[in-house]
Design an enzyme around this catalytic site. Structure first.
Site, PDB file in Angstrom:
ATOM      1  N   SER A  10     -30.572   7.979   3.220  1.00 34.45           N
ATOM      2  CA  SER A  10     -31.690   8.321   4.112  1.00 34.45           C
ATOM      3  C   SER A  10     -31.635   9.783   4.530  1.00 34.45           C
ATOM      4  CB  SER A  10     -31.686   7.406   5.349  1.00 34.45           C
ATOM      5  OG  SER A  10     -32.938   7.411   5.976  1.00 34.45           O
ATOM      6  N   SER A  70     -37.055   5.648   9.665  1.00 30.93           N
ATOM      7  CA  SER A  70     -36.938   6.118   8.278  1.00 30.93           C
ATOM      8  C   SER A  70     -37.608   5.223   7.252  1.00 30.93           C
ATOM      9  CB  SER A  70     -35.462   6.309   7.912  1.00 30.93           C
ATOM     10  OG  SER A  70     -34.955   7.475   8.519  1.00 30.93           O
ATOM     11  N   LYS A 103     -39.846   7.018   4.930  1.00 30.30           N
ATOM     12  CA  LYS A 103     -39.444   7.655   3.679  1.00 30.30           C
ATOM     13  C   LYS A 103     -39.887   6.871   2.440  1.00 30.30           C
ATOM     14  CE  LYS A 103     -35.437  10.152   5.530  1.00 30.30           C
ATOM     15  NZ  LYS A 103     -35.038   9.562   6.817  1.00 30.30           N
ATOM     16  N   LYS A 113     -35.476  -0.173   2.343  1.00 30.66           N
ATOM     17  CA  LYS A 113     -35.164   0.980   3.190  1.00 30.66           C
ATOM     18  C   LYS A 113     -34.748   0.540   4.586  1.00 30.66           C
ATOM     19  CE  LYS A 113     -34.771   5.376   3.717  1.00 30.66           C
ATOM     20  NZ  LYS A 113     -33.698   5.055   4.703  1.00 30.66           N
TER      21      LYS A 113
END
Length: 314
Positions: free
Chosen positions: A146, A87, A90, A254
């Protein structure tokens, strides 16, 4: 001719020796050391010079840490190795959206967005079909919990479509010089496969992404609450990044996890006027990535400030 006696020779030789000794003493007078200075000096004050501590150990498969203010690389481990980043993908999704959309634009969630997260076993932002949210709120849904449902909705609208959006992600990556990066979806899930990046590329992306004030605010938020309204349900999203609110100066950025990628973390913090950016990829333990990041930030911060304080764990 009178031959000198032995006693006379001895006197003359002795006199010569005395003259020579006197001359040498006079010559050395300018270099003479005072008697008190000839005595061995007692033990003077000691100056302790402690060597700079080594960087904390990194167990994860790859890691990178650098000072974005000076460009100094603090740590590099397999930093150019191409691997899945889960992720962390992202971050690029948010970066592209912020260049395609207005923060107050309205996006309507549809059934495909919700189904995408549910059927792939991905983390979601608990969105429901029919809800209408601003791009700003959806970015909170992408970055904090997320949410694959939120990232799917944004890609669908601003691609338009997933394929179009992924093309924009890869174009952005090329323009930013992310030579070891290839995206295949907007969320980092294993399907369709083939997506990869490097710790160094992700650190570069993090540094650029955090220049955007909106993304900096979002990524640095520990919890975002949306009260119920006529267009959406109430939502409360907590940041999965455990550094936020605990590590001094932490800015985000993140978290990520898939079986193939392991536990990943893109992180940043401001220390003494310097912005430190780091990435950890492929850790086998979730909490260890946060402890490692915290230690790295404290260690690098000490190098900047010139202190050598004990490194605290979270």
């Amino acid at each position: 001719m009178t031959v000198p006696s032995a006693s006379m020779l001895h006197m003359r030789t002795g006199g010569i020796r005395l003259i020579i000794c006197a001359a040498l003493t006079a010559l050395a007078g300018g270099f003479a050391t005072p008697a008190h200075a000839q005595r061995p000096a007692g033990p003077g004050p000691r100056v302790a010079h402690r060597a700079a501590p080594a960087a904390p150990a990194v167990v994860a498969r790859a890691a990178y840490l650098y000072d974005a203010t000076t460009g100094t690389i603090q740590l590099s481990k397999e930093a150019t190795r191409r691997m899945p980043v889960a992720s962390l993908t992202k971050v690029m999704t948010a970066y592209v959206v912020l260049r395609e959309a207005g923060l107050n634009d309205i996006v309507t969630i549809n059934a495909a967005d919700v189904r995408h997260a549910a059927t792939n076993g991905a983390t979601g932002a608990s969105l429901r079909a029919g809800e209408r949210l601003t791009v700003r709120d959806l970015l909170y849904g992408v970055m904090l919990p997320s949410g694959a449902d939120a990232s799917h909705a944004l890609a669908r609208v601003y691609g338009p479509g997933q394929a179009g959006f992924v093309a924009k992600m890869n174009a952005a990556g090329r323009s930013l010089g992310l030579t070891g990066t290839r995206y295949t979806n907007p969320d980092g899930l294993p399907k369709p496969g083939g997506g990869h990046s490097t710790a160094r590329d992700q650190a570069r992306l993090a540094e650029i992404a955090l220049r955007d004030p909106a993304l900096l605010t979002i990524a640095s938020t520990r919890r975002h609450t949306m009260p119920v309204s006529k267009t959406h349900r109430a939502h409360t999203w907590t940041n999965t990044n455990k550094l936020i609110g605990k590590t001094p100066g932490a800015l985000g950025l993140k978290t990520g996890y898939t079986r193939a990628a392991g536990y990943c973390l893109s992180f940043a913090a401001d220390r003494d006027g310097h912005r430190l950016i780091g990435v950890i990829l492929g850790d086998a333990k979730s909490d260890r990535r946060f402890r490692t990041a915290n230690r790295l930030l404290n260690w690098a911060g000490d190098q900047i400030s010139g202190t050598q304080d004990p490194v605290d764990d979270l």
